[in-house]
Design a protein around this motif. Structure first.
Motif, PDB file in Angstrom:
ATOM      1  N   LYS A  64       0.815  -1.214   0.000  1.00 25.67           N
ATOM      2  CA  LYS A  64       0.000   0.000   0.000  1.00 25.67           C
ATOM      3  C   LYS A  64       0.850   1.267   0.000  1.00 25.67           C
ATOM      4  O   LYS A  64       0.533   2.234  -0.689  1.00 25.67           O
ATOM      5  N   ASN A  65       1.925   1.266   0.791  1.00 27.18           N
ATOM      6  CA  ASN A  65       2.683   2.492   1.010  1.00 27.18           C
ATOM      7  C   ASN A  65       4.081   2.495   0.397  1.00 27.18           C
ATOM      8  O   ASN A  65       4.822   3.455   0.617  1.00 27.18           O
ATOM      9  N   GLN A  66       4.463   1.450  -0.315  1.00 32.42           N
ATOM     10  CA  GLN A  66       5.825   1.302  -0.828  1.00 32.42           C
ATOM     11  C   GLN A  66       6.824   1.524   0.316  1.00 32.42           C
ATOM     12  O   GLN A  66       6.707   0.862   1.320  1.00 32.42           O
ATOM     13  N   ASN A  67       7.748   2.425   0.165  1.00 30.11           N
ATOM     14  CA  ASN A  67       8.760   2.620   1.210  1.00 30.11           C
ATOM     15  C   ASN A  67       8.411   3.772   2.162  1.00 30.11           C
ATOM     16  O   ASN A  67       9.267   4.263   2.877  1.00 30.11           O
ATOM     17  N   ARG A  68       7.151   4.183   2.191  1.00 32.34           N
ATOM     18  CA  ARG A  68       6.727   5.317   3.017  1.00 32.34           C
ATOM     19  C   ARG A  68       6.223   4.838   4.388  1.00 32.34           C
ATOM     20  O   ARG A  68       5.026   4.803   4.645  1.00 32.34           O
ATOM     21  N   ARG A  69       7.154   4.474   5.235  1.00 33.19           N
ATOM     22  CA  ARG A  69       6.799   3.970   6.567  1.00 33.19           C
ATOM     23  C   ARG A  69       5.989   4.999   7.351  1.00 33.19           C
ATOM     24  O   ARG A  69       5.075   4.650   8.085  1.00 33.19           O
ATOM     25  N   ALA A  70       6.320   6.268   7.205  1.00 33.30           N
ATOM     26  CA  ALA A  70       5.598   7.317   7.945  1.00 33.30           C
ATOM     27  C   ALA A  70       4.112   7.321   7.597  1.00 33.30           C
ATOM     28  O   ALA A  70       3.270   7.505   8.489  1.00 33.30           O
ATOM     29  N   ASP A  71       3.775   7.105   6.330  1.00 33.27           N
ATOM     30  CA  ASP A  71       2.363   7.046   5.932  1.00 33.27           C
ATOM     31  C   ASP A  71       1.669   5.848   6.574  1.00 33.27           C
ATOM     32  O   ASP A  71       0.530   5.941   7.038  1.00 33.27           O
ATOM     33  N   TYR A  72       2.355   4.721   6.601  1.00 36.18           N
ATOM     34  CA  TYR A  72       1.829   3.508   7.236  1.00 36.18           C
ATOM     35  C   TYR A  72       1.569   3.749   8.721  1.00 36.18           C
ATOM     36  O   TYR A  72       0.507   3.381   9.247  1.00 36.18           O
ATOM     37  N   ILE A  73       2.500   4.377   9.395  1.00 40.00           N
ATOM     38  CA  ILE A  73       2.336   4.659  10.825  1.00 40.00           C
ATOM     39  C   ILE A  73       1.165   5.610  11.049  1.00 40.00           C
ATOM     40  O   ILE A  73       0.358   5.412  11.961  1.00 40.00           O
ATOM     41  N   SER A  74       1.045   6.611  10.215  1.00 37.43           N
ATOM     42  CA  SER A  74      -0.077   7.541  10.314  1.00 37.43           C
ATOM     43  C   SER A  74      -1.408   6.814  10.132  1.00 37.43           C
ATOM     44  O   SER A  74      -2.362   7.040  10.890  1.00 37.43           O
ATOM     45  N   ASP A  75      -1.487   5.932   9.153  1.00 37.50           N
ATOM     46  CA  ASP A  75      -2.711   5.151   8.908  1.00 37.50           C
ATOM     47  C   ASP A  75      -3.031   4.218  10.070  1.00 37.50           C
ATOM     48  O   ASP A  75      -4.204   3.945  10.361  1.00 37.50           O
ATOM     49  N   PHE A  76      -2.004   3.708  10.731  1.00 37.14           N
ATOM     50  CA  PHE A  76      -2.178   2.768  11.829  1.00 37.14           C
ATOM     51  C   PHE A  76      -3.090   3.321  12.921  1.00 37.14           C
ATOM     52  O   PHE A  76      -3.904   2.589  13.494  1.00 37.14           O
ATOM     53  N   TRP A  77      -2.980   4.613  13.197  1.00 36.86           N
ATOM     54  CA  TRP A  77      -3.780   5.220  14.266  1.00 36.86           C
ATOM     55  C   TRP A  77      -5.280   5.160  13.976  1.00 36.86           C
ATOM     56  O   TRP A  77      -6.093   5.293  14.901  1.00 36.86           O
ATOM     57  N   ASN A  78      -5.660   4.932  12.724  1.00 34.98           N
ATOM     58  CA  ASN A  78      -7.080   4.862  12.359  1.00 34.98           C
ATOM     59  C   ASN A  78      -7.675   3.472  12.503  1.00 34.98           C
ATOM     60  O   ASN A  78      -8.884   3.306  12.340  1.00 34.98           O
TER      61      ASN A  78
END
Length: 109
Positions: free
Chosen positions: A79-93
């Motif tokens: 979903k996020n390729q190498n964008r770990r920060a986006d994944y972490i942000s999505d995690f909170w939802n």
């Protein structure tokens, strides 16, 4: 809720907890997990490498795990390729806070 009271007591606020947890996940080098755990009656945030967890005999930090985020690249790459920060942000939802609260209540009995 007792968990939010503990978060506010141990981290100062929910926002500060969220910041600490997100930083542990974002700044962890390589594969592993970031955790919220209960140790000696206090909430802590930390990360572990690879498959390690706080219940293992070899773990540097031993505690009761309450919440984790998997930061192995396989967890977010599609979903996020190498964008770990986006994944972490999505995690909170998607956190099931009722379950985290249940774990906290069980651990503090």
């Amino acid at each position: 809720l007792n968990l939010i009271k503990a978060i506010n007591k141990d981290f100062g606020s929910f926002d500060k907890f969220k910041e600490a947890f997100s930083a542990a996940a974002l700044n962890h080098f390589g594969s592993g997990c970031a955790w919220l755990g209960l140790k000696d009656g206090k909430l802590i945030v930390f990360s572990t490498p690879n498959q390690d967890n706080p219940l293992m005999d070899t773990s540097e930090i031993k505690c009761t795990p309450l919440l984790l985020i998997d930061v192995w690249e396989h967890a977010y790459y599609l979903k996020n390729q190498n964008r770990r920060a986006d994944y972490i942000s999505d995690f909170w939802n998607v956190i099931n806070w009722d379950e985290v609260e249940r774990r906290y209540e069980t651990a503090t009995k």
